[in-house]
Design an enzyme around this catalytic site. Structure first.
Site, PDB file in Angstrom:
ATOM      1  N   TYR A 174      -2.313   1.560  16.301  1.00  0.00           N
ATOM      2  CA  TYR A 174      -3.133   1.225  15.198  1.00  0.00           C
ATOM      3  C   TYR A 174      -4.657   1.763  15.354  1.00  0.00           C
ATOM      4  O   TYR A 174      -5.150   2.237  14.492  1.00  0.00           O
ATOM      5  CB  TYR A 174      -3.351  -0.540  15.694  1.00  0.00           C
ATOM      6  CG  TYR A 174      -4.528  -1.079  15.163  1.00  0.00           C
ATOM      7  CD1 TYR A 174      -4.473  -1.373  13.632  1.00  0.00           C
ATOM      8  CD2 TYR A 174      -5.513  -1.866  15.812  1.00  0.00           C
ATOM      9  CE1 TYR A 174      -5.595  -2.167  13.109  1.00  0.00           C
ATOM     10  CE2 TYR A 174      -6.496  -2.307  15.125  1.00  0.00           C
ATOM     11  CZ  TYR A 174      -6.675  -2.466  13.865  1.00  0.00           C
ATOM     12  OH  TYR A 174      -7.688  -3.269  13.203  1.00  0.00           O
ATOM     13  N   LEU A 230       0.790  -1.278  -0.001  1.00  0.00           N
ATOM     14  CA  LEU A 230      -0.146   0.307  -0.104  1.00  0.00           C
ATOM     15  C   LEU A 230       1.045   1.146  -0.027  1.00  0.00           C
ATOM     16  O   LEU A 230       0.519   2.374  -0.437  1.00  0.00           O
ATOM     17  CB  LEU A 230      -0.911  -0.114   1.164  1.00  0.00           C
ATOM     18  CG  LEU A 230      -2.032  -1.197   1.061  1.00  0.00           C
ATOM     19  CD1 LEU A 230      -2.689  -1.232   2.563  1.00  0.00           C
ATOM     20  CD2 LEU A 230      -3.049  -0.627   0.144  1.00  0.00           C
ATOM     21  N   SER A 245     -14.849  -7.798  16.801  1.00  0.00           N
ATOM     22  CA  SER A 245     -14.027  -8.798  16.618  1.00  0.00           C
ATOM     23  C   SER A 245     -14.888 -10.068  15.817  1.00  0.00           C
ATOM     24  O   SER A 245     -15.747 -10.752  16.051  1.00  0.00           O
ATOM     25  CB  SER A 245     -13.927  -9.337  18.130  1.00  0.00           C
ATOM     26  OG  SER A 245     -13.843  -8.497  19.142  1.00  0.00           O
ATOM     27  N   ARG A 289     -15.105 -10.524  26.679  1.00  0.00           N
ATOM     28  CA  ARG A 289     -15.461  -9.282  26.142  1.00  0.00           C
ATOM     29  C   ARG A 289     -16.074  -9.502  24.588  1.00  0.00           C
ATOM     30  O   ARG A 289     -16.789  -8.513  24.304  1.00  0.00           O
ATOM     31  CB  ARG A 289     -13.927  -8.785  25.852  1.00  0.00           C
ATOM     32  CG  ARG A 289     -13.792  -7.624  25.048  1.00  0.00           C
ATOM     33  CD  ARG A 289     -12.459  -6.704  24.768  1.00  0.00           C
ATOM     34  NE  ARG A 289     -12.496  -6.128  23.715  1.00  0.00           N
ATOM     35  CZ  ARG A 289     -12.123  -6.273  22.594  1.00  0.00           C
ATOM     36  NH1 ARG A 289     -11.936  -7.632  22.035  1.00  0.00           N
ATOM     37  NH2 ARG A 289     -12.249  -5.295  21.292  1.00  0.00           N
ATOM     38  N   SER A 302      -3.155  -4.974  11.146  1.00  0.00           N
ATOM     39  CA  SER A 302      -4.566  -5.116  11.703  1.00  0.00           C
ATOM     40  C   SER A 302      -4.620  -5.201  13.293  1.00  0.00           C
ATOM     41  O   SER A 302      -5.707  -5.834  13.719  1.00  0.00           O
ATOM     42  CB  SER A 302      -5.436  -6.343  11.240  1.00  0.00           C
ATOM     43  OG  SER A 302      -4.662  -7.362  11.229  1.00  0.00           O
ATOM     44  N   GLY A 317      -3.563  -3.429   5.174  1.00  0.00           N
ATOM     45  CA  GLY A 317      -2.818  -2.707   6.155  1.00  0.00           C
ATOM     46  C   GLY A 317      -2.731  -3.609   7.473  1.00  0.00           C
ATOM     47  O   GLY A 317      -3.019  -4.843   7.467  1.00  0.00           O
TER      48      GLY A 317
HETATM   49  C1  15L Z   1      -9.123  -5.512  15.652  1.00  0.00           C
HETATM   50  O1  15L Z   1      -8.970  -4.324  15.178  1.00  0.00           O
HETATM   51  C2  15L Z   1      -8.299  -6.691  15.155  1.00  0.00           C
HETATM   52  O2  15L Z   1      -7.943  -6.565  13.902  1.00  0.00           O
HETATM   53  C3  15L Z   1      -8.640  -7.784  15.521  1.00  0.00           C
HETATM   54  O3  15L Z   1      -7.560  -9.177  15.175  1.00  0.00           O
HETATM   55  C4  15L Z   1      -9.336  -8.170  17.037  1.00  0.00           C
HETATM   56  O4  15L Z   1      -7.964  -7.852  17.774  1.00  0.00           O
HETATM   57  C5  15L Z   1     -10.294  -7.037  17.096  1.00  0.00           C
HETATM   58  O5  15L Z   1      -9.673  -5.873  16.865  1.00  0.00           O
HETATM   59  C6  15L Z   1     -10.833  -7.030  18.519  1.00  0.00           C
HETATM   60  O6  15L Z   1     -10.979  -6.069  19.360  1.00  0.00           O
HETATM   61  O7  15L Z   1     -11.247  -7.935  19.100  1.00  0.00           O
END
Ligand code: 15L
Length: 273
Positions: free
Chosen positions: A144, A60, A173, A182, A83, A81
């Site tokens: 992130y 990217l 998730s 969670r 994650s 990207g």
């Molecule tokens: C995200 O943004 C992640 O990409 C994923 O792997 C999970 O960690 C998710 O959040 C989460 O909050 O469970």
């Protein structure tokens, strides 16, 4: 009405970035069935193209490669990207420079709509005893989440300035099933992910929208009322997984930041030095 399994995507030539990732692999065949050409891309190797597909390996942060990727496309589903939470230097190329490259390419090649995979970590420092909506200030829980907040702001600028529509999906998730307590609140089934992406591509007018990507979970921290115009109707729920998740995690330490904040474990990753 949410999109039916046969709803064609109004954009017939679709680019899917991040196609080698976990969600990209889920969405690739589901989107392929709905458009005339699906161009898939990732920095990693992908499966060989099927009928009606093009496969392009690209980073990217490579501006010229991204411009070539976007040329000829009607719409983009941008999952590409980093994650997960990482040091800033690992986030910067794909998530900051890369999302800029994508929107500049969209402007130059007259792409009208982008579905941007944002994340719940844009608001990860809200507490689990709060119900929030997309109009509330962002509270990223790491680099992130910050990069996703940047993408949301950048896409708003490209809508205000150039009219490129974006739906930002603050994905919770998305896994085969909730892994812990969670995720009883944050879970997004793969089928509901597909429904959400298709609704985002097919709703007649989306402007610049932000929606939380979650299934119809009984426990929820997110209010999606302001995104009802998308017509997204989740049909799965984390409830059938509750007993299993509670048995695996019988005690919650209420002093533990991961049980206090919506972002869970992300709130305490780092510092990285
Ligand atoms: C995200 O943004 C992640 O990409 C994923 O792997 C999970 O960690 C998710 O959040 C989460 O909050 O469970």
């Amino acid at each position: 009405m949410s999109a039916s399994p046969t709803t064609p995507i109004s954009a017939s030539r679709l680019l899917l970035t991040g196609a080698a990732g976990a969600l990209g692999r889920q969405l690739r065949p589901r989107l392929r069935a709905r458009c005339s050409l699906l161009r898939v891309s990732d920095v990693a190797a992908m499966e060989v193209p099927g009928e009606g597909e093009e496969v392009v390996q690209a980073a990217l942060e490579d501006r010229a490669a991204v411009h070539a990727l976007v040329a000829g496309m009607d719409a983009v589903v941008h999952l590409g990207g980093v994650s997960t939470e990482q040091p800033f230097d690992a986030i910067l190329p794909a998530n900051i420079v890369g999302v800029y490259n994508l929107y500049e390419a969209a402007r130059l090649h007259q792409v009208r709509r982008i579905v941007f995979a944002s994340s719940n970590h844009v608001t990860g420092f809200y507490r689990q005893d709060q119900v929030i909506d997309a109009a509330m200030p962002v509270r990223p829980d790491g680099y992130y989440g910050l990069s996703k907040a940047f993408g949301e702001n950048l896409s708003r600028f490209y809508f205000d300035r150039y009219g490129i529509e974006t739906v930002c999906l603050r994905i919770g998730s998305s896994f085969p099933e909730p892994k812990d307590r969670r995720m009883l609140a944050t879970w997004l089934s793969y089928r509901d992910l597909e429904r959400l992406v298709v609704a985002s591509l097919t709703a007649p007018v989306v402007g610049h929208s932000i929606v939380y990507g979650m299934s119809d979970n009984a426990t929820s921290w997110w209010d999606n009322t302001s995104a009802r115009h998308l017509g997204y109707r989740p049909q799965d729920s984390s409830e059938p997984f509750r007993a299993g998740a509670e048995a695996r995690q019988p005690q919650l330490d209420l002093q533990d930041p991961t049980a206090i904040f919506q972002g869970g474990g992300y709130v305490r990753i780092g510092p990285f030095d």
